[in-house]
Design a protein around this motif. Structure first.
Motif, short mmCIF file in Angstrom:
data_model
loop_
_atom_site.label_atom_id
_atom_site.label_comp_id
_atom_site.label_asym_id
_atom_site.label_seq_id
_atom_site.Cartn_x
_atom_site.Cartn_y
_atom_site.Cartn_z
N THR A 96 -11.18 -49.45 97.75
CA THR A 96 -11.27 -48.50 96.64
C THR A 96 -12.38 -48.88 95.64
O THR A 96 -12.71 -48.09 94.77
CB THR A 96 -9.94 -48.43 95.88
OG1 THR A 96 -9.60 -49.75 95.42
CG2 THR A 96 -8.83 -47.91 96.78
N ASP A 97 -12.91 -50.10 95.77
CA ASP A 97 -14.01 -50.54 94.90
C ASP A 97 -14.88 -51.51 95.69
O ASP A 97 -14.61 -51.79 96.86
CB ASP A 97 -13.48 -51.17 93.62
CG ASP A 97 -12.51 -52.33 93.87
OD1 ASP A 97 -12.58 -52.95 94.96
OD2 ASP A 97 -11.69 -52.62 92.99
N TRP A 98 -15.94 -52.00 95.06
CA TRP A 98 -16.88 -52.85 95.79
C TRP A 98 -16.23 -54.16 96.25
O TRP A 98 -16.52 -54.63 97.34
CB TRP A 98 -18.11 -53.13 94.92
CG TRP A 98 -19.01 -51.95 94.77
CD1 TRP A 98 -18.71 -50.64 95.02
CD2 TRP A 98 -20.38 -51.97 94.34
NE1 TRP A 98 -19.79 -49.84 94.77
CE2 TRP A 98 -20.84 -50.62 94.34
CE3 TRP A 98 -21.25 -52.96 93.93
CZ2 TRP A 98 -22.13 -50.27 93.96
CZ3 TRP A 98 -22.54 -52.63 93.53
CH2 TRP A 98 -22.99 -51.29 93.56
N LEU B 135 -15.79 -45.20 96.17
CA LEU B 135 -15.61 -46.53 95.62
C LEU B 135 -15.98 -46.58 94.14
O LEU B 135 -16.92 -45.94 93.70
CB LEU B 135 -16.46 -47.54 96.39
CG LEU B 135 -16.20 -47.64 97.89
CD1 LEU B 135 -17.11 -48.71 98.50
CD2 LEU B 135 -14.74 -47.96 98.18
N THR B 136 -15.23 -47.38 93.40
CA THR B 136 -15.56 -47.63 92.00
C THR B 136 -16.50 -48.83 91.95
O THR B 136 -16.20 -49.90 92.47
CB THR B 136 -14.30 -47.92 91.18
OG1 THR B 136 -13.41 -46.81 91.27
CG2 THR B 136 -14.65 -48.17 89.72
N LYS C 14 -18.19 -43.76 90.00
CA LYS C 14 -18.09 -43.33 91.37
C LYS C 14 -19.26 -42.40 91.65
O LYS C 14 -19.81 -41.79 90.74
CB LYS C 14 -16.77 -42.59 91.63
CG LYS C 14 -15.53 -43.45 91.45
CD LYS C 14 -14.26 -42.66 91.73
CE LYS C 14 -13.03 -43.53 91.54
NZ LYS C 14 -11.77 -42.77 91.82
N GLY C 15 -19.63 -42.27 92.91
CA GLY C 15 -20.73 -41.37 93.22
C GLY C 15 -21.23 -41.58 94.63
O GLY C 15 -20.99 -42.61 95.26
N CYS C 16 -21.92 -40.57 95.14
CA CYS C 16 -22.54 -40.65 96.45
C CYS C 16 -23.74 -39.71 96.48
O CYS C 16 -23.95 -38.93 95.56
CB CYS C 16 -21.54 -40.28 97.55
SG CYS C 16 -21.04 -38.54 97.54
N ALA D 44 -20.48 -36.33 93.75
CA ALA D 44 -21.76 -36.41 94.45
C ALA D 44 -22.92 -36.04 93.53
O ALA D 44 -22.79 -35.21 92.64
CB ALA D 44 -21.74 -35.49 95.66
N LYS D 45 -24.07 -36.67 93.80
CA LYS D 45 -25.29 -36.38 93.06
C LYS D 45 -26.46 -36.28 94.03
O LYS D 45 -26.44 -36.86 95.11
CB LYS D 45 -25.57 -37.46 92.00
CG LYS D 45 -24.51 -37.51 90.90
CD LYS D 45 -24.86 -38.54 89.83
CE LYS D 45 -23.81 -38.56 88.73
NZ LYS D 45 -24.13 -39.56 87.68
#
Length: 434
Positions: free
Chosen positions: A177-179, A300-301, A307-309, A380-381
């Motif tokens: 859920t995160d790095w 993932l945080t 968050k983002g992709c 998303a970006k």
């Protein structure tokens, strides 16, 4: 999602060579509103999915019943091979379409040449029929320029985290859920002989897209608010540091820098890849007994709490060369009201831009696509991040171009992140000025 997942390297953006081709064709044009001013309304679309996509898309187009006095629509499927030359030649000679899809930045480039009919009036008219409010939040902003909406969003491709359920279970770890939990999952997978950082860094690979996605995930990216390259930032350096830590610890295949997408798919099938940032159609591409074992992970945080992709909003554009602007707008209104079967029949097209399509039982029946639409699409970006949402012509310099491939390979080769970013920065600045 059924059907082939076409590589972003094939069609994602116009790209450097295509930008040159478009500019060359424009210089040879004598101008004027010729070929498309009479006769049928030409709609050219790309083969965005399986062969079933094109068949159904043509049926939808040909079922269009224009109002009295307006022309019927004529359909053409434009193949990805040499598509930039196909469009640039046709548009320059005024024998092209009135309405089309195409490369992700194509509309922005043609707009610079005065060939695009802006979509502001069309979108305004959609406020009264429900279409305007049906777009997923923020997606319209990606098409907005200082002169108006250069095109209408059509569908969205994204780079999201995939994992194999059985392999994570065998490794005894939960879905990250995160790095930190992602790194922990990679470590656990390594103990059972599986790579947790799937990468395709070769000339036809997509590793650079994944790396930009990690940068966006941490609040970074390529372009600033002035739409200029601004890569050497703490957010980007931290993201590449993280990727390289995974590589140093042996969580990526040592052959990654030579891998194509076909190589990584083979590694998934062989049970050697347990996680990878890739396209929405990855599981269907893998297929067999492995495809059903694959699932979309969580956004993932990052250490910065974000968050983002990376996403690629593809679009449909209208041209100034048309039987009439009224004709183009009437057809697109019909098309957007009737295009849902392209998704509900699972023809392989990317994520829908209309909320009503994503909410259908048929679309929701694919748990992975439903997860992408609900969890990933909202964060998303585009390539324009972190400076803004709207795409612009210079995005073509980073969308599946050779400098980006080199950038990805330099990351995998463990060159210092700051140096890698400075190199890409210098290259982009030079190319854009050139």
């Amino acid at each position: 999602m059924a059907g082939a997942d076409i590589s972003r390297r094939t069609f994602a953006g116009v790209g450097l060579g295509a930008v040159a081709a478009l500019g060359l064709a424009a210089c040879s044009s004598s101008g004027g509103a010729g070929g498309g001013s009479k006769g049928p309304l030409k709609f050219w679309n790309m083969p965005w999915g399986s062969p079933e996509f094109t068949t159904l898309d043509q049926q939808i187009t040909q079922a269009y019943k224009p109002k009295s006095g307006l022309p019927a629509a004529q359909y053409r499927s434009v193949q990805w091979a040499n598509f930039t030359q196909t469009f640039s030649t046709a548009v320059a000679s005024n024998t092209g379409p009135a309405v089309s899809s195409g490369g992700g930045t194509q509309a922005f480039e043609f707009a610079k040449q005065g060939k695009i009919a802006y979509a502001d009036d069309l979108l305004e008219s959609w406020k009264s029929n429900g279409l305007y409010d049906d777009f997923v939040p923020g997606i319209l902003d990606t098409m907005k320029t200082d002169k108006g909406y250069v095109a209408v969003p059509y569908q969205v491709d994204l780079r999201i985290l995939w994992y194999r359920k059985s392999l994570l279970a065998k490794a005894g770890v939960s879905v990250p859920t995160d790095w930190q939990s992602h790194m922990d999952a990679c470590a656990a997978l390594k103990k059972i002989g599986v790579y947790g950082l799937g990468l395709s860094g070769g000339a036809t690979g997509n590793a650079f897209q994944a790396f930009v996605g990690w940068m966006i995930n941490n609040g970074g990216g390529i372009f600033d608010e002035e739409q200029k390259p601004n890569l050497v930032t703490s957010a980007n350096i931290e993201a590449l540091d993280y990727i390289q830590e995974l590589i140093r610890k042996g969580y990526a295949d040592p052959r990654s820098n030579a891998y194509t997408t076909a190589n990584t798919e083979a590694q998934w099938k062989a049970g050697k890849f347990g996680m990878q940032v890739e396209a929405p159609g990855l599981a269907s591409e893998i297929g067999g007994t492995v495809g059903p074992d694959m699932a979309v992970g969580e956004p993932l945080t990052s250490p910065s709490g974000q968050k983002g992709c990376l996403s690629f909003p593809n679009n449909i554009m209208m041209y100034t060369n048309t039987p009439s602007q009224k004709d183009s707008e009437a057809f697109l209104t019909y098309y957007y009201k009737n295009m849902a079967p392209l998704w509900t029949k699972h023809t392989g097209v990317a994520l829908p831009v209309l909320k009503s399509i994503a909410a259908t039982p048929e679309f929701q029946s694919d748990a992975n696509l439903a997860k992408i639409a609900s969890a990933w699409q909202p964060v998303a970006k585009t390539w324009a991040a972190p400076g803004g949402a709207a795409l612009f012509a210079n995005v073509a310099y980073v969308d599946s171009t050779n400098p980006m491939t080199i950038f990805g390979q330099n990351v995998i080769a463990l060159k210092p992140p700051k140096t890698v970013l400075q190199t890409l920065q210098s290259t982009l600045v030079a190319n854009i000025k050139g």
